[in-house]
Design a protein around this motif. Structure first.
Motif, short mmCIF file in Angstrom:
data_model
loop_
_atom_site.label_atom_id
_atom_site.label_comp_id
_atom_site.label_asym_id
_atom_site.label_seq_id
_atom_site.Cartn_x
_atom_site.Cartn_y
_atom_site.Cartn_z
N ILE A 35 0.82 -1.22 0.00
CA ILE A 35 0.00 0.00 0.00
C ILE A 35 0.85 1.27 0.00
N VAL A 36 1.90 1.30 0.81
CA VAL A 36 2.66 2.57 0.93
C VAL A 36 4.14 2.45 0.60
N GLY A 37 4.61 1.26 0.21
CA GLY A 37 6.04 1.11 -0.08
C GLY A 37 6.82 0.78 1.19
N THR A 38 8.13 0.89 1.06
CA THR A 38 9.00 0.49 2.16
C THR A 38 9.36 1.71 3.02
N VAL A 39 9.17 1.57 4.33
CA VAL A 39 9.56 2.63 5.25
C VAL A 39 10.54 2.03 6.25
N GLY A 40 11.77 2.49 6.21
CA GLY A 40 12.81 1.88 7.03
C GLY A 40 12.78 2.37 8.47
N PHE A 41 13.50 1.67 9.30
CA PHE A 41 13.84 2.08 10.66
C PHE A 41 12.72 1.98 11.69
N VAL A 42 11.45 2.17 11.28
CA VAL A 42 10.37 2.15 12.28
C VAL A 42 10.31 0.78 12.94
N GLY A 43 10.35 -0.26 12.13
CA GLY A 43 10.25 -1.61 12.67
C GLY A 43 11.47 -2.02 13.46
N LEU A 44 12.57 -1.35 13.22
CA LEU A 44 13.81 -1.69 13.92
C LEU A 44 13.93 -0.93 15.23
N VAL A 45 13.63 0.34 15.19
CA VAL A 45 13.95 1.23 16.31
C VAL A 45 12.83 1.31 17.34
N ILE A 46 11.58 1.36 16.88
CA ILE A 46 10.46 1.55 17.82
C ILE A 46 10.39 0.45 18.89
N PRO A 47 10.58 -0.84 18.50
CA PRO A 47 10.54 -1.85 19.57
C PRO A 47 11.55 -1.58 20.69
N HIS A 48 12.72 -1.08 20.32
CA HIS A 48 13.73 -0.78 21.35
C HIS A 48 13.27 0.39 22.22
N ALA A 49 12.72 1.41 21.57
CA ALA A 49 12.20 2.56 22.33
C ALA A 49 11.11 2.10 23.27
N ALA A 50 10.24 1.20 22.79
CA ALA A 50 9.14 0.71 23.63
C ALA A 50 9.68 -0.09 24.80
N ARG A 51 10.73 -0.88 24.58
CA ARG A 51 11.33 -1.65 25.69
C ARG A 51 11.88 -0.71 26.76
N PHE A 52 12.47 0.41 26.33
CA PHE A 52 12.95 1.39 27.32
C PHE A 52 11.79 1.83 28.20
N LEU A 53 10.63 2.00 27.60
CA LEU A 53 9.49 2.57 28.33
C LEU A 53 8.77 1.55 29.21
N VAL A 54 8.48 0.37 28.67
CA VAL A 54 7.61 -0.55 29.41
C VAL A 54 8.26 -1.88 29.75
N GLY A 55 9.54 -2.05 29.39
CA GLY A 55 10.20 -3.30 29.73
C GLY A 55 9.96 -4.36 28.68
N PRO A 56 10.59 -5.55 28.87
CA PRO A 56 10.60 -6.55 27.80
C PRO A 56 9.37 -7.46 27.75
N GLY A 57 8.49 -7.41 28.76
CA GLY A 57 7.32 -8.31 28.75
C GLY A 57 6.39 -8.00 27.59
N HIS A 58 6.08 -9.04 26.79
CA HIS A 58 5.37 -8.79 25.54
C HIS A 58 3.92 -8.35 25.73
N ALA A 59 3.31 -8.72 26.84
CA ALA A 59 1.92 -8.31 27.06
C ALA A 59 1.81 -6.79 27.09
N ARG A 60 2.89 -6.13 27.55
CA ARG A 60 2.90 -4.66 27.53
C ARG A 60 3.65 -4.10 26.34
N LEU A 61 4.68 -4.83 25.93
CA LEU A 61 5.54 -4.34 24.85
C LEU A 61 4.77 -4.21 23.53
N LEU A 62 3.94 -5.21 23.22
CA LEU A 62 3.27 -5.19 21.91
C LEU A 62 2.29 -4.02 21.77
N PRO A 63 1.41 -3.78 22.77
CA PRO A 63 0.54 -2.59 22.64
C PRO A 63 1.35 -1.29 22.60
N ALA A 64 2.45 -1.26 23.38
CA ALA A 64 3.28 -0.06 23.38
C ALA A 64 3.88 0.18 21.99
#
Lengths: 345, 349
Positions: free
Chosen positions: A266-295
């Motif tokens: 639909i929109v083409g390739t957008v780099g970095f979001v999929g790589l960087v955001i999960p790390h940013a989210a882990r900084f905020l809510v920790g590594p537990g996936h029940a919180r990490l995924l919504p974050a």
């Protein structure tokens, strides 16, 4: 590392969810009210009312169209795309136990470009398929190949990554071959340009495809949150906890792949979001996936909306490719992650 | 809606006029038109080119250059051509049929020098130039083949970056006339070159005269080339390219003010400027969905915002051939087409 403390107490959870919702709404509101055409907020609100609830406010047709058909659909698509990519990145980083895994690691992007080129230059599928359809089929073909390679190599996470590298290279080579041998002078210079992410062409019908896919993907991932936590200790540890490792891995890889392929189409390739955001989210809510995924879903969505706003207003009259904006933020973050990964090694 | 299908007619006319001019000039060198003295030294795109004799074996890379050679009656000197954006113009079909085509697009260095040319002419620096994909000039110097690149691509234009380059000064047809004049000197056919230039200049002047009343109107215009996604952002003509020159000549205001040759512009931006006239580019290329003229027209009719633009509502849409947007003799066809269309809209009085 400071984590937002979200205990099992529901009021706190609801408060956090409320905050996330407010952040999303504010980001969308900003995206709808900012643009090249100066439109007063009151007019923008009326246009939204007309578009959403058919309230019949007197708003000029051009302004009505710009607010509702262009800006709102675009902001919501950016939210879905950013959320889906961040979610996919988090899942892949867990499954492959690699902090540098990202949504395109399985060859989705390379396959999409081959599929798009097949439609654009070879004319395969022509009008019925369209470039987006070609990109989607190309993604699926690349995933199938990478899956076969990975399975043939035993399916361990490092093998999956290597299979992704091999598959990507193969499809990139196929694209380059088609472009250099069959494209016209101008085609050859522009094909790769198409792949750069772009929200300019988004309209409501695209959302009717992207929204169900993104939400279904999110639900499937959330169901597997506990299993993902177990994967942190490796496949053997997960198996000893009673998790059907192969099935879970297959389901989640397929889910992230389809999420990513849909967004690429639909929109083409957008780099970095999929790589960087999960790390940013882990900084905020920790590594537990029940919180990490919504974050990941919310932060990815907000980040992408803001990046798209920047791409529209940074250069007067011109559109910057969204990938350029995300990379401006993403590249330094990537360097930090690399540095941390090296320290751990 | 205004379509132009008259460019072939004009080209026939041009070829006819030229033939007349040539017949008239046969054996009678025009007064004041001295023949070329060899060796001829030219300054060309920052390099010094030395021509030792009138070239007999030319390889021409670029449709516009090739067609200028044909218009000057030099088709028999062209041994091979490359880089064709569209079918050859009608008047030159017969002569072109005898010329070997090395490639529809980019020929290799060896394919070019394999023709044993005594001159290579190119349209673009991205083929032969500092970042040339066929080769740098030094590569041709090494095999002692002089290279002439069109001044339309390097005077007032920066080709050091990627993409189509950036024009720092507005294109003018003077660069085209310089190109034709220098061909005249190189091949010792200056009289033919001056005849061709005079004819093109007369047509330009006539087109501009026809819409002389436009300047006072502050008519706004945009030229839409294509889009990567039919509903997405559009490639519009920047402020200094060939289309910008056409707009300036007829006294219209380009809504785009960036220096890039074809900046990518959002439809919201276009709607914010709401141009009086939209010029759409027709081409044979099918790289992007919006390359097809039908796709452009369909988008303008169906998009909730674009369909509300003044140019669309009032049907002030001009369709020009892609040649009109590139440096070459077709620029003049484009000028005539737009001027005629604007007259038809009743905007020039």
């Amino acid at each position: 590392m400071s984590h937002l403390v979200v205990g099992p107490n529901w009021p706190a959870r609801i408060a956090v969810a409320g905050l996330a919702a407010i952040a999303l709404v504010l980001a969308v509101a900003l995206a709808v009210s900012v643009g090249e055409m100066p439109i007063p907020l009151s007019v923008a609100l009326k246009a939204l009312g007309n578009g959403l609830f058919d309230l019949g406010f007197p708003v000029g047709a051009i302004q009505q169209g710009v607010i509702f058909e262009y800006r709102l659909s675009r902001a919501l698509m950016a939210a879905l795309c950013g959320g889906a990519l961040a979610l996919s990145g988090a899942i892949l980083q867990a499954l492959l136990r690699n902090p540098l895994a990202e949504p395109y690691i399985l060859g989705v992007s390379a396959g999409a470009s081959t599929g798009a080129v097949c439609v654009m230059i070879l004319g395969l599928g022509g009008a019925t398929l369209g470039v987006s359809g070609g990109a989607f089929l190309g993604s699926v073909a690349a995933l199938g190949l990478v899956g076969l390679l990975a399975a043939g190599a035993g399916g361990a996470s490092d093998r999956v990554i290597l299979a992704g590298v091999a598959g990507s290279q193969l499809f990139n080579a196929a694209t380059a071959t088609i472009v250099t041998t069959l494209a016209s002078a101008e085609q050859a210079r522009g094909v790769m340009f198409w792949l750069l992410g772009n929200f300019g062409g988004v309209r409501w019908p695209d959302l009717w495809v992207a929204a169900p896919v993104a939400l279904a993907g999110f639900v499937i991932c959330m169901v597997h949150a506990k299993a993902l936590d177990a994967f942190a200790f490796g496949a053997d540890a997960a198996a000893s906890l009673g998790i059907a490792v192969t099935r879970v891995r297959l389901v989640l890889l397929a889910t992230t792949a389809l999420l990513t392929a849909t967004m690429v189409a639909i929109v083409g390739t957008v780099g970095f979001v999929g790589l960087v955001i999960p790390h940013a989210a882990r900084f905020l809510v920790g590594p537990g996936h029940a919180r990490l995924l919504p974050a990941c879903l919310v932060i990815g969505a907000v980040f992408m909306i803001l990046a798209d706003v920047l791409s529209r207003i940074l250069v007067p009259q011109q559109i910057l490719p969204i990938g350029v904006v995300t990379a401006l933020v993403g590249a330094p973050a990537f360097a930090i992650i690399l540095h941390r990964a090296r320290r751990k090694a | 809606m205004f379509r132009t299908n008259s460019s072939n007619l004009r080209r026939s006319l041009r070829a006819g006029l030229l033939a007349l001019g040539l017949l008239a000039g046969l054996g009678l060198p025009e007064a004041g038109m001295a023949g070329t003295t060899y060796p001829l030294t030219l300054e060309n795109c920052g390099a010094k080119v030395v021509i030792n004799h009138a070239p007999q074996r030319v390889v021409s890379i670029g449709q516009a250059q090739t067609e200028i050679l044909y218009a000057l009656g030099l088709g028999d000197r062209v041994v091979a051509s490359a880089l064709w954006f569209s079918p050859v113009a009608k008047p030159y079909e017969a002569v072109n049929a005898k010329v070997k085509r090395l490639a529809d697009n980019d020929p290799s260095f060896e394919a070019v020098v394999g023709q044993e040319p005594d001159l290579v002419v190119a349209m673009y620096e991205w083929h032969i130039g500092p970042n040339g994909i066929i080769g740098k000039r030094s590569r041709f110097d090494a095999v002692k083949v002089p290279v002439y690149v069109s001044p339309t691509d390097c005077v007032g234009k920066d080709n050091s970056g990627a993409g189509d380059g950036v024009r720092t000064q507005m294109y003018t047809t003077e660069l085209l006339y310089r190109n034709i004049r220098e061909f005249g000197a190189i091949f010792d056919v200056s009289d033919r070159a001056e005849t061709l230039i005079a004819e093109l200049k007369a047509r330009e002047a006539a087109a501009v005269r026809a819409v002389a009343g436009l300047k006072a109107k502050n008519l706004s215009m945009a030229v839409w080339f294509s889009s990567k996604d039919i509903k997405g952002d559009a490639f519009l003509a920047g402020k200094n390219g060939v289309p910008a020159y056409l707009m300036a000549e007829i006294g219209a205001r380009n809504i785009i003010t960036t220096e890039e040759e074809w900046p990518l512009v959002g439809w919201e931006t276009i709607a914010a400027s709401n141009p009086d006239v939209l010029v759409l580019v027709k081409m044979d290329r099918r790289r992007f969905p919006a390359d097809a003229i039908e796709a452009k027209l369909n988008f303008l009719k169906t998009d909730p915002v674009a369909s509300q633009l003044a140019a669309v509502k009032n049907n002030r849409i001009v369709i020009v051939d892609v040649g009109a947007t590139r440096p070459g003799m077709d620029t003049v066809d484009g000028l005539e087409a737009i001027a005629t269309a604007v007259q038809g809209f009743g905007l020039s009085h």
